[in-house]
Design a protein around this motif. Structure first.
Motif, PDB file in Angstrom:
ATOM      1  N   SER A 110       0.806  -1.218   0.000  1.00  0.00           N
ATOM      2  CA  SER A 110       0.000   0.000   0.000  1.00  0.00           C
ATOM      3  C   SER A 110       0.846   1.278   0.000  1.00  0.00           C
ATOM      4  O   SER A 110       0.295   2.372  -0.026  1.00  0.00           O
ATOM      5  CB  SER A 110      -0.930   0.007   1.219  1.00  0.00           C
ATOM      6  N   ASN A 167       3.338   4.261  -1.389  1.00  0.00           N
ATOM      7  CA  ASN A 167       3.656   4.892  -2.666  1.00  0.00           C
ATOM      8  C   ASN A 167       5.165   4.818  -2.879  1.00  0.00           C
ATOM      9  O   ASN A 167       5.914   4.359  -2.009  1.00  0.00           O
ATOM     10  CB  ASN A 167       3.122   6.329  -2.728  1.00  0.00           C
ATOM     11  N   THR A 168       5.628   5.261  -4.028  1.00  0.00           N
ATOM     12  CA  THR A 168       7.041   5.148  -4.388  1.00  0.00           C
ATOM     13  C   THR A 168       7.948   5.867  -3.397  1.00  0.00           C
ATOM     14  O   THR A 168       8.983   5.339  -2.995  1.00  0.00           O
ATOM     15  CB  THR A 168       7.277   5.705  -5.810  1.00  0.00           C
TER      16      THR A 168
END
Length: 95
Positions: free
Chosen positions: A75, A77-78
């Motif tokens: 879940s 993000n980068t």
């Protein structure tokens, strides 16, 4: 979970250290540590890693008074994943 104490304070007490001893090990003023335990101030990454090592506990316990079995990275993000990986490699190289 103990909502009356911070995770940092619980971990410190479990390690049988008083706040003056832990502050000395971290090379910080006791008032700074007291502030962290009261929920104030910002713990730097360097100090968080030192706390994890000294208290033999997780970042989750210190920061959130929680223990988790693992981190679900699906879940994230980068940017968050990059931070987790940097932390992992920093901790791995400090052993």
């Amino acid at each position: 979970m103990n909502f009356n104490k911070s995770g940092l304070k619980i971990a410190r007490e479990k390690a049988n250290l008083d706040s003056l001893e832990l502050a000395s090990l971290l090379k910080i003023e006791k008032s700074v540590l007291d502030g962290w335990e009261a929920g104030g101030g910002t713990i730097t990454l360097d100090n968080l890693l030192k706390l994890m090592s000294i208290l033999n506990t997780s970042a989750e316990m210190i920061l959130f008074n929680e223990s988790r079995s693992g981190l679900n990275v699906e879940s994230l993000n980068t940017e968050q994943l990059d931070i987790v990986l940097k932390l992992y490699f920093m901790m791995k190289n400090n052993k």
